[in-house]
Motif scaffolding. Structure first.
Motif, short mmCIF file in Angstrom:
data_model
loop_
_atom_site.label_atom_id
_atom_site.label_comp_id
_atom_site.label_asym_id
_atom_site.label_seq_id
_atom_site.Cartn_x
_atom_site.Cartn_y
_atom_site.Cartn_z
N SER B 181 49.94 29.86 32.55
CA SER B 181 48.98 29.88 33.67
C SER B 181 48.10 31.31 33.39
CB SER B 181 50.00 30.23 34.80
OG SER B 181 50.23 31.99 35.13
N PHE B 182 48.39 32.23 32.49
CA PHE B 182 47.65 33.19 32.21
C PHE B 182 46.07 32.62 31.57
CE2 PHE B 182 46.10 35.71 28.52
CZ PHE B 182 45.47 37.04 29.04
N PHE B 183 46.44 31.85 30.57
CA PHE B 183 45.26 31.19 29.99
C PHE B 183 44.55 30.45 30.85
CE2 PHE B 183 47.36 32.35 26.08
CZ PHE B 183 46.71 32.85 25.37
N ILE B 184 45.07 29.66 31.85
CA ILE B 184 44.21 28.72 32.73
C ILE B 184 43.62 29.64 33.48
CG2 ILE B 184 44.37 27.19 34.50
CD1 ILE B 184 46.89 26.05 33.38
N HIS B 185 43.96 30.82 34.06
CA HIS B 185 43.30 31.65 34.85
C HIS B 185 42.35 32.45 34.26
CE1 HIS B 185 45.25 31.53 38.92
NE2 HIS B 185 46.62 31.75 38.03
N MET B 186 42.33 32.87 32.95
CA MET B 186 41.32 33.42 32.28
C MET B 186 40.30 32.62 31.96
SD MET B 186 42.06 36.62 32.08
CE MET B 186 41.03 37.33 30.84
N TYR B 187 40.36 31.52 31.45
CA TYR B 187 39.53 30.72 30.85
C TYR B 187 39.20 29.25 31.06
CZ TYR B 187 40.55 34.29 27.19
OH TYR B 187 40.95 35.33 26.43
N TYR B 188 40.23 28.64 31.95
CA TYR B 188 39.94 27.42 32.12
C TYR B 188 40.04 26.99 33.77
CZ TYR B 188 41.16 27.06 27.32
OH TYR B 188 41.19 27.30 25.85
N ILE B 189 39.88 28.04 34.46
CA ILE B 189 40.20 27.79 35.63
C ILE B 189 39.01 26.98 36.73
CG2 ILE B 189 39.41 30.01 36.63
CD1 ILE B 189 42.72 28.72 37.79
N ASP B 190 39.32 26.19 37.46
CA ASP B 190 38.07 25.73 38.24
C ASP B 190 38.28 26.45 39.57
OD1 ASP B 190 37.10 22.33 39.32
OD2 ASP B 190 36.88 24.23 40.47
N PRO B 191 37.02 27.33 39.93
CA PRO B 191 37.10 28.05 41.26
C PRO B 191 37.35 27.39 42.45
CG PRO B 191 35.16 28.05 40.08
CD PRO B 191 35.85 27.21 39.16
N ILE B 192 37.17 26.27 42.51
CA ILE B 192 37.26 25.55 43.94
C ILE B 192 38.63 24.96 43.93
CG2 ILE B 192 36.56 23.62 45.40
CD1 ILE B 192 33.79 24.01 43.68
N SER B 193 39.21 24.28 43.17
CA SER B 193 40.59 23.78 43.05
C SER B 193 41.93 24.55 42.84
CB SER B 193 40.66 22.31 42.46
OG SER B 193 40.78 22.79 40.93
#
Lengths: 511, 383
Positions: B181-193
């Motif tokens: 979840s750290f890596f998703i938040h840092m690099y791969y997050i979709d700001p809308i969903s």
């Protein structure tokens, strides 16, 4: 109807799938006597007593306790009728204290401030201490079971039934796990119990014990009652004959040994146990083809570790092991089996067998990875079954549902037969037998001895580890007496008397 | 008297399949399913609704029975394919649990293994823009390897340091949940969903919105693989030397060692296979059923699969059926709640009941054998 019997079982029949365990058995037991049940493994002794204890219900027949007809539906019901059983395999909670184990299920409830119930452990402790003193079974009730020796655990089992105010005590093979001194002590306890008015039923297949303490003895064979004997006026030979239905020779007949080439050579073997303590120290010996080399000794003097080290179950911390001239000291267990070691282990249920697998699978469990049992990693189940039925016939392994019988449901003697069959079929030049006749009845013992000697005559080298001195004197060609992890004496069996071996075993005599 | 006899014979016939040991592996799960539906029906009745209506809606929603009306481009087939889509990761996850169980291991870390392999497949292949023919097999491969390595680590820790697998798998669940979840938040997050960015269509294991005969459907490619793998696992466990050794270790470690089986490497191997299957569950879930990963959430599938595996007797074919059933209830619940006005959570209650009753199977077996003994006794006393 009044009778002078406290327990009467009339025309009891109990069937299991494929087997009639008890066939129209009628016995009567008088108050205040020691009544022995004698029979081979699978003769139906344990089933009969399980019926009396409410663990099974009979298919046919009636039970009278103190002259009244009863239907014993559960062990609790049996306990209410003052019947208690001291089991062969202890049923104790390791992490509980002696008291906690004894009161389990019948906890005395005290009330704090007359309101809040709790287990009155302190009173129970006191009561158990009293009880144990009265019957000469001194224990410290606050000790944990895990910290007790086997014989102490057995005392707890006895106290458990006494605490439940049992008047009729059933002992199921009580001496199977004990040393000779402990056996004498236990038999004394049993006599003491009888003298204080209890009725004792003793299940056993050891004739000396019956001769020593029992008043009367019922002999069972293949589920049928053969006879009820007065122990004092009957010879042990006759009892044994009745038990297995034919004459037994206590001494195995064997041709003189013919030693050939050296098969096993052990050089300065040292083995450490888990605590890093040396249990085998610098042991050297050889076994030749056609020789039965027996290690005699009191339990826990390193003999099992020697066998385990040769088979590869424990690592040697020093020394070398040669099989047919090859150094196998660091080989894997599988490689050693392949280079020619068969091993009948001491603990057949923990090591020897997969209890939840069927007989056929167990019989093939040392060869499954080879042709014809498997080809390129694919198992051939037909071959398993064929091999299984072949061995069941050849070695007379009795199982309720043939090759598909779960090994767990078989009697101890038949489990042992299955292991021995499997190991002999490996055709290994070296065969190791550790306590091959432990917990096995006389008929089967004779049979196993015969098989061992047969293997010797076929040119196998045999290592026999046994705690039974008679067995060793009977079967061995060469005897190595071990004490404290070291051989005190290695000599041919003819040159040693039983007494001498006994002295070496106790470490009393040195070379 | 005769009435009484009739009653017993009827009862006898009803419980006959339960009595026969040969049928017990099938009859006991079926019985527990029936009993739990009855229990659920009582609950629904207490809520003042019609249970038959509710169950009917459940099957309609799952695409087993036709709904009265469908939205545009949708049909019963659409629903049914969606059911298979949801069922695919469940089959893999339950197989993962079952293989470990056979080796005497309890893999409670399927969720973590799913997440880790799903995440790795997402970042390695999911965003790569590779061609579908390369991307899809690569996703499966990455998932299998990642899950296998994670499972293997658990097995190795057990073999080398004797750390219980339940402890390591639970810890690894937490570790993967928060690290990923750290890596998703840092690099791969979709700001809308607020989820990870959607993967490319090429990497996705479910073909989304495929138009066939004027219908839009999701075709789960992984489902065929799931069935094939289930058959393969059955073959592996029952018919091969590898399966024999794994089962031997699971049955009795001491005896396995004594017969010359390498207990350590078989423990590791069983966990590698179990983890690899969990990895396949992960990619078919995160890169098939969904197309993204929700951070900080472990999927329930990993835990439900323990019970599904037990309901299926840890047997691959049984698992296909039990996952099918559980997925039906899961998938049909939305439609049931909208049509019958019953809260969606009732579906979870039904699933919970089924799993609860199936977990009682050992007790049922024991009870049945006791009853048998009693009946024989009664007959004897009558005659």
């Amino acid at each position: 109807m009044m009778s002078d019997y406290i327990v009467e079982m009339k025309h009891i029949t109990k069937r299991f799938p494929g087997i009639v365990a008890n066939d129209d058995v009628s016995i009567g037991i008088k108050k205040g006597e020691i009544f022995a049940l004698l029979g081979e493994n699978g003769a139906g002794k344990s089933t009969l007593m399980s019926i009396l204890c409410g663990m099974y219900e009979p298919d046919e027949g009636e039970i009278y306790i103190r002259g009244e007809k009863v239907q014993i539906s559960s062990p609790n019901h049996a306990a209410n009728l003052n019947i208690g059983m001291v089991h062969q395999h202890f049923k104790l909670v390791e992490d509980y204290t002696i008291t906690e184990n004894i009161i389990l299920g019948v906890e005395p409830i005290s009330k704090f401030a007359g309101l809040f119930p709790y287990v009155g452990i302190r009173n129970a402790n006191r009561k158990i201490e009293e009880l144990s003193k009265n019957f000469g079974l001194e224990v410290d009730p606050t000790k944990r079971i895990a910290d007790l020796t086997v014989s102490m655990q057995q005392r707890v089992e006895i106290l458990k039934v006494l605490y439940r105010e049992a008047e009729i005590l059933i002992f199921d093979e009580p001496t199977a796990v004990l040393t000779p001194q402990e056996i004498d002590f236990l038999l004394g306890i049993i006599e003491g119990l009888r003298n204080s008015g209890k009725t004792i039923i003793l299940i056993t297949h050891k004739l000396e014990e019956i001769k020593k303490v029992a008043d009367r003895c019922a002999v069972l064979n293949k589920g049928k009652l053969i006879d009820v004997l007065d122990v004092k006026t009957t010879s042990t030979n006759l009892m044994a004959q009745l038990m297995i239905g034919r004459e037994v020779s206590f001494e195995s007949e064997k041709a003189p040994a013919q030693f050939k080439e050296e098969v096993l050579k052990v050089e300065q073997l040292t083995v450490k146990n888990e605590d890093g303590f040396e249990v085998v120290k610098d042991v050297s010996f050889t076994i030749r083809s056609g020789e039965i080399f027996a290690i005699a000794g009191v339990a826990d003097n390193g003999q099992v570790e020697i066998a385990d080290a040769i088979a590869g179950l424990v690592k040697a911390s020093g020394g070398n092991i040669f099989l047919n001239g090859q150094d196998i000291t660091n080989d894997s267990i599988r490689n050693r089996t392949e280079s020619g070691i068969s091993y009948v282990p001491e603990d057949r249920q923990r090591f020897g067998l997969f209890l939840d697998f069927d007989v056929a699978t167990n019989l093939a469990s040392k060869q499954y990875y080879k042709e014809p049992f498997s080809n390129k990693g694919i198992l051939n189940k037909q071959e398993f079954d064929q091999f299984g039925s072949q061995l069941i016939d050849k070695y007379d392994i009795r199982s309720g549902q043939g090759i598909k019988t779960q090994v767990r449901s078989m009697s101890g003697g038949n489990q042992q037969k299955a292991i021995i069959a499997r190991e002999i079929e490996l055709q290994s030049p070296l065969m190791i037998f550790v306590q091959p006749t432990r917990g096995v009845d006389i008929g089967a013992i004779e049979n196993i001895h015969k098989m061992i000697i047969e293997q010797r005559d076929q040119g196998k080298a045999i290592l026999l580890v046994s705690l039974e001195l008679d067995e060793i004197m009977n079967v061995a060609d060469t005897i190595g007496v071990i004490y404290n992890g070291q051989f005190q004496k290695i000599a041919s069996s003819e040159s040693l008397t039983t007494n001498e071996v006994g002295e070496y075993m106790m470490g009393a005599k040195h070379e | 008297m005769s009435k009484d006899k009739k009653k017993t014979s009827l009862r006898y016939r009803l419980i006959w399949p339960l009595r026969n040991e040969k049928w017990q592996p099938i009859s006991i799960p079926v019985a527990s399913i029936l009993v739990s539906f009855i229990a659920a029906a009582i609950i629904i009745l207490l809520l003042g609704k019609n249970p038959f209506q509710a169950f009917y809606n459940l099957f309609q929603g799952a695409g087993i029975l036709p709904k009265p009306t469908y939205a545009g481009y949708k049909s019963m087939l659409t629903d049914f394919l969606q059911l298979l889509n949801a069922m695919t990761p469940m089959v893999f996850a339950s197989l993962a649990v079952a293989v470990a169980l056979r080796a005497g291991l309890f893999n409670i870390g399927v969720s973590g293994q799913m997440l880790a392999s799903g995440f790795l497949a997402t970042i390695i292949v999911g965003y790569s823009g590779l061609d579908a023919f390369i991307a899809k097999p690569l996703v499966l491969l990455v998932g299998m390897v990642a899950g296998g390595l994670m499972g293997g680590l658990v097995g190795w820790l057990k073999y080398k340091f004797n750390i219980h697998e339940v402890v390591t798998t639970i810890m690894l669940n937490y570790i993967s949940q928060y690290v990923i979840s750290f890596f998703i938040h840092m690099y791969y997050i979709d700001p809308i969903s607020r989820q990870s960015k959607y993967i490319t269509e090429a990497a996705r294991l479910t073909l989304v919105n495929v138009e066939i005969a004027n219908m839009k459907m999701n075709i789960p490619l992984g489902f065929i693989l799931a069935i094939a793998i289930a058959v393969f696992i059955k073959f592996l466990m029952d018919k091969t030397v590898v399966g024999f050794e794994i089962k031997a270790v699971g049955s009795n470690r001491n005896a396995a060692k004594y017969t010359g089986i390498k207990v350590g490497s078989n423990t590791v191997l069983a966990m590698v296979i179990s983890g690899g299957l969990a990895g396949l569950a992960g990619v078919t879930y995160y890169l098939g059923y969904f197309g993204s990963i929700q951070p900080k959430v472990l999927t329930n599938i990993g835990f439900d699969s323990i019970a599904v595996a037990l309901l299926g007797n840890a047997h691959p074919v049984g698992i296909i059926f039990s996952s099918f059933l559980i997925s039906i209830i899961d998938q049909g619940s939305t439609y049931m709640s909208s049509q019958a006005g019953i809260r969606q959570e009732i579906a979870s209650v039904i699933i919970g009941l089924i799993l609860l009753f199936s977990a009682c199977s050992a007790y049922v077996k024991y009870k049945v054998s006791r009853l048998k003994d009693k009946e024989v006794d009664r007959k004897d006393s009558e005659s």
